[in-house]
Design an enzyme around this catalytic site. Structure first.
Site, PDB file in Angstrom:
ATOM      1  N   LEU A  22     -14.738   6.542  -4.092  1.00 14.82           N
ATOM      2  CA  LEU A  22     -13.527   6.217  -3.968  1.00 14.82           C
ATOM      3  C   LEU A  22     -13.068   4.727  -4.872  1.00 14.82           C
ATOM      4  O   LEU A  22     -13.993   3.695  -4.834  1.00 14.82           O
ATOM      5  CB  LEU A  22     -13.462   5.642  -2.696  1.00 14.82           C
ATOM      6  CG  LEU A  22     -12.041   4.801  -2.233  1.00 14.82           C
ATOM      7  CD1 LEU A  22     -10.876   5.926  -2.183  1.00 14.82           C
ATOM      8  CD2 LEU A  22     -12.144   4.394  -0.753  1.00 14.82           C
ATOM      9  N   HIS A  80     -10.981  13.156   1.206  1.00 18.81           N
ATOM     10  CA  HIS A  80     -11.247  11.581   1.660  1.00 18.81           C
ATOM     11  C   HIS A  80     -11.105  11.492   3.036  1.00 18.81           C
ATOM     12  O   HIS A  80     -11.838  10.744   3.548  1.00 18.81           O
ATOM     13  CB  HIS A  80     -10.025  10.932   0.795  1.00 18.81           C
ATOM     14  CG  HIS A  80     -10.074   9.304   1.138  1.00 18.81           C
ATOM     15  ND1 HIS A  80     -11.246   8.525   0.943  1.00 18.81           N
ATOM     16  CD2 HIS A  80      -9.113   8.567   1.761  1.00 18.81           C
ATOM     17  CE1 HIS A  80     -11.099   7.407   1.313  1.00 18.81           C
ATOM     18  NE2 HIS A  80      -9.704   7.221   1.882  1.00 18.81           N
ATOM     19  N   HIS A 139      -7.651  11.887  -1.764  1.00 16.49           N
ATOM     20  CA  HIS A 139      -7.332  10.525  -2.328  1.00 16.49           C
ATOM     21  C   HIS A 139      -6.954  10.820  -3.921  1.00 16.49           C
ATOM     22  O   HIS A 139      -7.999  11.500  -4.554  1.00 16.49           O
ATOM     23  CB  HIS A 139      -8.271   9.706  -1.855  1.00 16.49           C
ATOM     24  CG  HIS A 139      -8.125   8.357  -2.129  1.00 16.49           C
ATOM     25  ND1 HIS A 139      -7.681   7.562  -3.225  1.00 16.49           N
ATOM     26  CD2 HIS A 139      -7.779   7.315  -1.088  1.00 16.49           C
ATOM     27  CE1 HIS A 139      -7.423   6.292  -3.331  1.00 16.49           C
ATOM     28  NE2 HIS A 139      -7.634   6.315  -1.939  1.00 16.49           N
ATOM     29  N   ARG A 183      -2.276  10.908   6.176  1.00 19.31           N
ATOM     30  CA  ARG A 183      -2.642   9.508   6.764  1.00 19.31           C
ATOM     31  C   ARG A 183      -2.145   8.729   5.702  1.00 19.31           C
ATOM     32  O   ARG A 183      -2.301   8.781   4.588  1.00 19.31           O
ATOM     33  CB  ARG A 183      -4.087   9.167   7.105  1.00 19.31           C
ATOM     34  CG  ARG A 183      -4.273   7.918   7.345  1.00 19.31           C
ATOM     35  CD  ARG A 183      -5.600   7.684   7.838  1.00 19.31           C
ATOM     36  NE  ARG A 183      -6.701   7.818   6.766  1.00 19.31           N
ATOM     37  CZ  ARG A 183      -6.986   6.771   5.921  1.00 19.31           C
ATOM     38  NH1 ARG A 183      -6.253   5.874   5.784  1.00 19.31           N
ATOM     39  NH2 ARG A 183      -7.931   7.308   4.818  1.00 19.31           N
ATOM     40  N   PHE A 201       0.722  -0.973   0.007  1.00 24.35           N
ATOM     41  CA  PHE A 201       0.076  -0.087   0.176  1.00 24.35           C
ATOM     42  C   PHE A 201       0.925   1.250  -0.074  1.00 24.35           C
ATOM     43  O   PHE A 201       2.185   1.140   0.318  1.00 24.35           O
ATOM     44  CB  PHE A 201      -0.786   0.135   1.322  1.00 24.35           C
ATOM     45  CG  PHE A 201      -2.307   0.309   0.992  1.00 24.35           C
ATOM     46  CD1 PHE A 201      -3.058  -0.970   0.360  1.00 24.35           C
ATOM     47  CD2 PHE A 201      -3.073   1.276   1.117  1.00 24.35           C
ATOM     48  CE1 PHE A 201      -4.347  -0.829  -0.107  1.00 24.35           C
ATOM     49  CE2 PHE A 201      -4.466   1.280   0.996  1.00 24.35           C
ATOM     50  CZ  PHE A 201      -4.959   0.163   0.266  1.00 24.35           C
ATOM     51  N   GLN A 209      -6.995  15.310   3.701  1.00 26.16           N
ATOM     52  CA  GLN A 209      -6.389  14.349   2.758  1.00 26.16           C
ATOM     53  C   GLN A 209      -7.177  14.399   1.531  1.00 26.16           C
ATOM     54  O   GLN A 209      -8.618  14.012   1.470  1.00 26.16           O
ATOM     55  CB  GLN A 209      -6.355  13.005   3.365  1.00 26.16           C
ATOM     56  CG  GLN A 209      -5.611  11.908   2.267  1.00 26.16           C
ATOM     57  CD  GLN A 209      -5.383  10.556   2.910  1.00 26.16           C
ATOM     58  OE1 GLN A 209      -6.010   9.799   3.249  1.00 26.16           O
ATOM     59  NE2 GLN A 209      -3.822  10.572   3.124  1.00 26.16           N
ATOM     60  N   GLU A 218      -6.813   2.388  -3.109  1.00 25.58           N
ATOM     61  CA  GLU A 218      -5.472   2.344  -3.220  1.00 25.58           C
ATOM     62  C   GLU A 218      -4.729   0.892  -3.532  1.00 25.58           C
ATOM     63  O   GLU A 218      -3.788   0.707  -4.310  1.00 25.58           O
ATOM     64  CB  GLU A 218      -5.072   2.832  -2.144  1.00 25.58           C
ATOM     65  CG  GLU A 218      -3.537   3.156  -2.337  1.00 25.58           C
ATOM     66  CD  GLU A 218      -2.903   4.141  -1.218  1.00 25.58           C
ATOM     67  OE1 GLU A 218      -3.859   4.965  -0.591  1.00 25.58           O
ATOM     68  OE2 GLU A 218      -1.584   4.056  -0.813  1.00 25.58           O
ATOM     69  N   ARG A 277      -0.247   9.454  -0.359  1.00 25.23           N
ATOM     70  CA  ARG A 277      -1.528   9.847  -1.059  1.00 25.23           C
ATOM     71  C   ARG A 277      -1.506  11.394  -1.529  1.00 25.23           C
ATOM     72  O   ARG A 277      -1.718  11.770  -2.565  1.00 25.23           O
ATOM     73  CB  ARG A 277      -2.930   9.650  -0.340  1.00 25.23           C
ATOM     74  CG  ARG A 277      -3.421   8.265  -0.286  1.00 25.23           C
ATOM     75  CD  ARG A 277      -4.692   8.221   0.559  1.00 25.23           C
ATOM     76  NE  ARG A 277      -4.928   6.635   0.493  1.00 25.23           N
ATOM     77  CZ  ARG A 277      -5.788   6.030   1.518  1.00 25.23           C
ATOM     78  NH1 ARG A 277      -6.334   6.826   2.255  1.00 25.23           N
ATOM     79  NH2 ARG A 277      -6.062   4.699   1.324  1.00 25.23           N
TER      80      ARG A 277
END
Lengths: 132, 258, 566
Positions: free
Chosen positions: C239, C339, C229, C381, C114, C227, C242, C273
């Site tokens: 979404l 996000h 995304h 994050r 990730f 954040q 990821e 991100r």
């Protein structure tokens, strides 16, 4: 809320919804089932009539049954039995855990078999009674 | 121009409206218990619905035409299960259905059938969640767990993969003709949940679960009409789950395990 | 008046984990404006992080370093240490509860790479990880005795003299306002992505808990860090996990180039991100978007149909139903989407809410999940750390609550909070002004996305702040058409809009003051990170005469700040 469940609701719903294959199979099964039950009662009635009216009555009745309109009714009955039976077989296959993902295709396969057998039956009956 | 229409468009509604004027008529069920009136249908015309989902249309109506329209919605990406409604007689999620995919000029939107109504398109889900709660919809593993994860092979994981994706939107249960007539029937969602745990080898009460659904208001009440599978927005074979339970029950009975 | 030992506001992963634990010893109630299964935890796709080492050897130190670096060194390292050390235990606990994790060939929990993580440590269930976590934890709450108040909209916190005594909430079904008297309250109300136009968040994610905290006079921490995304579905913002890049997906621009090689040559598509979102926005701004428009592409075609179906089924479904493209054969148009909110209600590592920069506790008030700022995510994050945050700190808040209950008692419920709640709902329901609440909300979302988005500068932020203040004023003149008491969503939506207007001012104001680039907060007019002046948390208070900002030091234990390259 009243009127939001029960048989009346069911009928209103089922008759209004788009007839997807599964729903159609379900309805056909019920209609053909009723048809067969009705026939059964007529059959018993007719047979008991000959029981109480022995003599020429039986032969007359049989002659009436061999007439063209009755033969057509017979063929309709045969179609009903085929549809009901084959769809029953389809449901049994599901119950044993087969083909539930292929229920639509299976329905049409069964109906194709039913249609073919009705056609063959019509041809045989027609040949026996000089329709062609 | 009639001459320009293709054969496909020669459906009366399409010729009159769709082909000539780009317009969709939403016929929406309206009901407010506080007003003590009988439910009615109200129509709203939306001119341009290209790229619009049914939920977009509902939000558009609420924000621009009639703010009193009530409906549930949240994630608008087909995972929360809030916006299940009945459109033209078919249960679906409003958020992932394109208006134009329905290929109709008149779209009738109703609350999910078979549940008590609360307001407009909002239904009371309590009966549905009662059914859900009654099948013990949680894993029961009484043995002491290992220090790390329980080992589970990929094949077993796959067996309940589909059932575990259920979002509890109730589209299936609400589309089931048996549910409409028999309020005691567990219904496809609860039974799919039961199958999810029966198929999971970490659960330790398989026999109890099978006994729980092995009765006339359980798996045997299903008439294999497949309306549940057809209406599942996550494409879960809910009827198939019920059939899998039946197969398992029969097998257990044949081998004397029940 | 309803009475329970503990009231939990919010029924997502953090709230339910807390409820599950607290209900072992106390009379617990969960108040949620949605049925808990509708919570937005369910939309989390990619996974939940823990250094299990099931795929390659891993350690909590590495997880910690990645998280600290990902946070652009703004995360409190004591909290991060707790997070990563207890992560494996949390995952095993969840697995024992029945979570449907995907498996490795040996039957262990499968893990995949990730963004920002050096090792594959995202434990996942295909691309519906949040869904299985939410459902599993809710299911496990069923056999417990927990009172669920589904579809109750929490209005305000009853805090007096530094002690929390319960909440006031509106029953959406009946329109009645009711007081909930309790010994302790746990806030788990989630994020506020809905303050932005393009967002991956649910329509329900309106940061109501933050509005409640502000009205109770409590501060908010690090609100300027939002954040974005990188892979939101074009125009919808929905979404796309990821995990798609974790499984090997590419990002390409309108010219067909894998542009990440110019921004993060080493990590490429697996950079964090914030880095990727800025790269995308730069490509778009410089005219290299797809078809020259404001999107770039996610390319999954080389993964093949089988892998996409097995690992990313939901993604395929979403792309097909919302933009009509099939990732198996087409490029998927994407753009950055709001996000996650790194900031929120300031808490200690145990979940205890604090009321100032000196960590003064608010007795009986706890917070967990996205609405809380512990701060483990700092300025940015890492993917998969949020589910972990919610699951772990939801549990920790419960433990702290249980400890607090040992000596706690019911404090008298302040009547005025109840009266205030009733008055507020009545005012909204009967509002007769000229403004439309949905229109105000759209204007807020538009201005936040345009002026407080991926790239920020003072000029834009000043305009944005003026706009937010204008909208706050105009809200006083709203008109509501629906006077019904039963399931009146127009009223709840207006209440949500009010909450968003309240805390958005803090986001913008905090962003305006923070003159540096750190994590998700990027000031074009102040390039570079400024550790000398800005290695500190923002603590914002909403006072009568405007916003007051105070600052709090970052806790640094193991990893001193270094340059952050990928």
């Amino acid at each position: 809320m009243a009127g939001h469940s029960g048989l009346g609701y069911y009928l209103r719903r089922v008759l209004r919804v788009s007839l997807e294959t599964g729903t159609m199979a379900h309805l056909l099964h019920r209609v053909t089932g009723l048809l067969i039950v009705v026939y059964l009662f007529l059959h018993i009635g007719a047979m008991s009539y000959t029981y109480f009216d022995a003599g020429s009555g039986f032969d007359d009745l049989m002659a009436t049954f061999a007439s063209t309109p009755f033969l057509i009714v017979d063929l309709v009955l045969f179609a009903g039995v085929m549809i009901h039976g084959l769809n029953g077989l389809r449901i049994m296959l599901f119950d044993m855990g087969y083909f539930s993902r292929r229920q639509k295709e299976l329905f049409w396969v069964m109906m194709a078999i039913a249609a073919t057998s009705v056609l063959i039956a019509t041809w045989l009956v027609g040949a026996a009674h000089g329709w062609w | 121009m009639i001459t320009a229409l293709t054969l496909q468009e020669l459906d009366v509604e399409n010729v009159v409206l769709r082909g000539v004027i780009d317009l969709v008529v939403f016929r929406i069920f309206r009901f407010d218990p506080a007003r003590n009136d009988a439910p009615t249908f109200q129509t709203y015309d939306l001119p341009d619905t290209a790229g619009m989902t049914i939920l977009d249309a509902l939000i558009h109506i609420k924000e621009n035409m009639d703010s009193t329209l009530s409906f549930r919605r949240s994630c608008r990406s087909a995972i929360c299960g809030s916006c299940a409604i009945c459109a033209n007689g078919k249960n679906l999620l409003a958020c992932n259905t394109q208006v134009n995919d329905l290929k109709k000029v008149r779209i009738t939107l109703e609350p999910l059938p078979g549940f008590p109504m609360m307001r407009d398109l909002v239904v009371d889900w309590e009966p549905f969640f009662d059914q859900y709660r009654s099948v013990k919809p949680y894993m029961v593993a009484r043995s002491t767990p290992p220090e790390k994860e329980r080992i589970q092979d990929q094949k077993t994981r796959k067996a309940y993969d589909e059932a575990a994706q259920c979002i509890m939107c109730s589209a299936c249960t609400s589309s089931c003709p048996v549910v409409w007539t028999d309020g005691n029937y567990l219904g496809p969602a609860a039974l799919t949940k039961a199958w999810r745990f029966v198929a999971d080898d970490r659960d330790e009460i398989t026999r109890e679960r099978l006994a729980m659904v092995n009765n006339e208001e359980g798996v045997w009440r299903c008439h294999t009409i497949f309306r549940c599978t057809d209406s599942c927005p996550k494409k879960i074979d809910t009827a198939g789950s019920i059939e899998s339970l039946r197969k398992k029950i029969i097998w257990h009975q044949l081998t004397g395990r029940i | 008046m309803k009475k329970h030992d503990v009231i939990i506001v919010g029924g997502g992963l953090a709230g339910l984990r807390a409820a599950w634990k607290v209900s072992e010893v106390a009379d617990t109630a969960v108040v949620s404006k949605l049925h808990p299964l509708r919570s937005h935890t369910g939309a989390a796709q990619g996974g939940i992080a823990a250094s299990l080492g099931n795929e390659t050897p891993d350690s909590w130190e590495e997880h910690m370093f990645d998280t600290v670096k990902g946070s652009d060194y703004l995360g409190d390292q004591n909290a991060i240490e707790t997070l990563v050390k207890e992560a494996p235990k949390t995952i095993y606990d969840l697995e024992h509860l029945g979570v449907a994790f995907s498996r490795t060939e040996e039957g262990k929990i499968a893990q995949r790479p990730f963004g920002g993580h050096q090792k594959p440590r995202s434990c996942y269930a295909a691309d519906w990880t949040g869904h299985t976590l939410l459902h599993t934890v809710y299911e496990q709450c069923i056999p417990k005795t927990i009172a669920f108040y589904d579809e109750w909209f929490a209005l305000s916190l009853a805090v007096r003299d530094g002690v929390c005594r319960g909440i006031v909430a509106l029953d959406i079904r009946t329109g009645e306002v009711e007081a909930f008297h309790s010994k302790a309250v746990i806030l788990a109300t989630g994020g506020y992505g809905r303050a932005f136009k393009i967002t991956s968040n649910a329509l329900a994610n309106t940061g109501d808990g933050l509005g409640m905290a502000l009205r109770a006079g409590l501060p908010l921490e690090d609100m300027e860090f939002v954040q974005f995304h990188p892979t939101g579905l074009y125009r919808q913002g929905i979404l796309l996990t990821e995990g798609a890049r974790g499984e090997g997906g590419y990002l390409v621009n309108g010219d067909g180039d894998r542009f990440m090689r110019n921004y993060a040559p080493e990590k490429m598509e697996l950079a964090p991100r914030d880095v990727i979102s800025r790269a995308e926005q730069t490509e778009i701004d410089q005219g290299r978007g797809g078809e020259g428009k404001d999107f770039v592409y996610l390319d999954l075609r080389h993964l093949g149909e089988a892998k996409i179906n097995e690992k990313l089924p939901q993604l395929r479904d979403l792309a097909r139903s919302f933009v009509g493209v099939d990732p198996v054969k087409d490029l998927v148009p994407i753009q950055p989407t709001a996000h996650y909110s790194m900031g929120g209600i300031p808490t200690t590592v145990t979940g205890q809410v604090i009321s100032d920069e000196k960590n003064a506790p608010v007795t009986g008030l706890f917070a967990a999940g996205e609405c809380a700022c512990i701060s483990v995510h700092g300025a940015n994050r890492l993917g998969t750390n949020s589910l972990l945050d919610a699951a772990l700190f939801g549990h920790k808040a419960a433990v702290a609550t249980i400890e607090y209950l040992n000596e706690a008692d019911f404090h008298p419920f302040p009547e005025e909070v109840m009266i205030e709640g009733v008055t507020r709902v009545k005012w909204v329901r009967e509002a007769n002004g000229r403004e439309s609440a949905p229109k105000l909300r759209h204007e807020l979302q538009e201005t936040m996305t345009q002026k407080c988005g991926v790239f920020r500068d003072r000029e834009k932020l000043e305009e944005c702040l003026a706009k937010v203040k204008e909208l706050q004023k105009r809200f006083d003149d709203i008109g509501i058409g629906d006077r019904s008491k039963s399931f009146n969503t127009e009223v709840t939506e207006a209440l949500e809009t009010q909450n968003m207007l309240d805390f958005s001012e803090i986001i913008v104001y905090g962003a305006m003051q923070r003159e540096e680039c750190r994590g998700a907060h990027w000031r074009v007019d102040h390039p570079g990170r400024d550790d000398e002046n800005w290695l500190k948390h923002t603590i914002a208070f909403q006072k009568e005469d405007g916003i007051e900002l105070r600052y709090k030091d970052v806790v640094i234990t193991r990893y001193p700040p270094k340059e952050r390259g990928y």
